[in-house]
Design a protein around this motif. Structure first.
Motif, PDB file in Angstrom:
ATOM      1  N   ARG A  78     -89.781  21.902 102.122  1.00 46.68           N
ATOM      2  CA  ARG A  78     -88.143  21.985 100.672  1.00 46.68           C
ATOM      3  C   ARG A  78     -88.331  21.942  99.629  1.00 46.68           C
ATOM      4  N   TYR A  79     -89.329  20.668  99.542  1.00 50.99           N
ATOM      5  CA  TYR A  79     -89.607  20.073  98.120  1.00 50.99           C
ATOM      6  C   TYR A  79     -91.019  20.918  97.017  1.00 50.99           C
ATOM      7  N   GLY A  80     -91.674  21.792  97.848  1.00 45.54           N
ATOM      8  CA  GLY A  80     -93.365  21.910  97.069  1.00 45.54           C
ATOM      9  C   GLY A  80     -93.927  20.937  96.728  1.00 45.54           C
ATOM     10  N   HIS A  81     -94.525  20.850  95.552  1.00 43.04           N
ATOM     11  CA  HIS A  81     -96.150  20.191  95.788  1.00 43.04           C
ATOM     12  C   HIS A  81     -95.048  18.303  95.206  1.00 43.04           C
ATOM     13  N   PRO A  82     -95.780  17.195  95.725  1.00 42.39           N
ATOM     14  CA  PRO A  82     -95.259  16.684  95.641  1.00 42.39           C
ATOM     15  C   PRO A  82     -95.211  16.235  94.583  1.00 42.39           C
ATOM     16  N   THR A  83     -94.192  14.616  94.279  1.00 38.65           N
ATOM     17  CA  THR A  83     -93.834  14.437  92.689  1.00 38.65           C
ATOM     18  C   THR A  83     -93.567  13.169  92.522  1.00 38.65           C
ATOM     19  N   ASN A  84     -94.328  12.402  93.408  1.00 42.53           N
ATOM     20  CA  ASN A  84     -94.787  10.763  92.746  1.00 42.53           C
ATOM     21  C   ASN A  84     -93.180   9.807  93.576  1.00 42.53           C
ATOM     22  N   GLY A  85     -92.208  10.666  94.059  1.00 39.16           N
ATOM     23  CA  GLY A  85     -91.413   9.794  94.322  1.00 39.16           C
ATOM     24  C   GLY A  85     -90.321  10.365  93.527  1.00 39.16           C
ATOM     25  N   LYS A  86     -90.354  11.297  92.818  1.00 43.06           N
ATOM     26  CA  LYS A  86     -89.222  12.005  91.921  1.00 43.06           C
ATOM     27  C   LYS A  86     -88.855  13.706  92.720  1.00 43.06           C
TER      28      LYS A  86
END
Length: 241
Positions: A78-86
């Motif tokens: 759903r979101y792709g690469h992790p964004t560190n809580g963003k």
């Protein structure tokens, strides 16, 4: 029912350098480890790929539970690469109307492969020569495309492809080569190649659906001895003709 960790499991997981926080009903990996997981997952997006990576970093998947692994898989999709809580940023991007496939093909840098589309080899070659001094986003804009409407996942996969070109593949260590050279189920094992005998595929058919590391373990092959590229791509239950 969602997984609930026991006090003993919480203590064990808390000692892992890859775990940020763990409670009875929640497990959070560190941002750095989530990036590692994603970079390996994107090579072969599946829960089995996630299981393999987790095991290679010392996690007991049966203790983590299927819900945790499925949630990781769903989050990456759903979101792709992790964004560190963003991830709120990702949700904003998801609301943007994307180009349809036919529109992208009309721009001349995408081609159709089956029911899917991909960047053309000509565009990839051009991008490779200019990246990273010229970003993929800037190159897309030069064709009149809005990068956000092209889609984050397409751009990210192309970036990873360009960044990995020319990098040497992780080799099988000398100890593993020596260990499996005379193994009864291994046809060939060198620093670059690992091939299993037809006997392995014939006998392993009854275990279809098991994680690949568990199948290998049944035949006394330790998956952690092999690079992820070998476990995830070279080994499958379809023997090489």
């Amino acid at each position: 029912m969602a997984k609930r960790f026991t006090n003993e499991e919480i203590k064990l997981l808390s000692n892992s350098p890859y775990v940020k926080n763990v409670r009875k009903n929640r497990l959070t990996f560190t941002y750095e480890f989530r990036c590692i997981l994603y970079d390996e997952w994107i090579k072969q997006p599946s829960t089995s790929q996630i299981r393999g990576v987790l095991k290679s970093y010392g996690f007991d998947c049966s203790m983590l539970g299927n819900d945790v692994i499925k949630k990781i898989n769903g989050t990456f999709k759903r979101y792709g690469h992790p964004t560190n809580g963003k991830n709120k940023v990702s949700r904003k991007h998801d609301s943007i109307e994307k180009y349809d496939n036919e529109s992208l093909i009309d721009f001349g840098i995408f081609v159709k492969t089956g029911s899917l589309i991909r960047f053309s080899s000509e565009f990839i070659d051009k991008a490779y020569k200019e990246y990273p001094s010229v970003s993929i986003e800037a190159q897309l804009e030069s064709y009149g495309l809005d990068p956000e409407k092209v889609g984050y996942h397409r751009i990210y996969r192309l970036k990873k492809k360009l960044e990995n070109q020319g990098k040497p593949k992780e080799k099988i260590c000398a100890d593993a080569v020596e260990k499996y050279t005379s193994h009864p189920y291994v046809q060939r094992c060198t620093s670059n190649h690992f091939t299993l005998k037809k006997q392995f595929y014939d006998e392993s058919l009854m275990f279809i659906g098991y994680p690949i590391d568990e199948i290998l373990g049944i035949f006394e092959i330790d998956g952690s001895d092999l690079p992820i590229r070998v476990r995830g791509a070279s080994i499958n239950l379809v023997p090489v003709k």
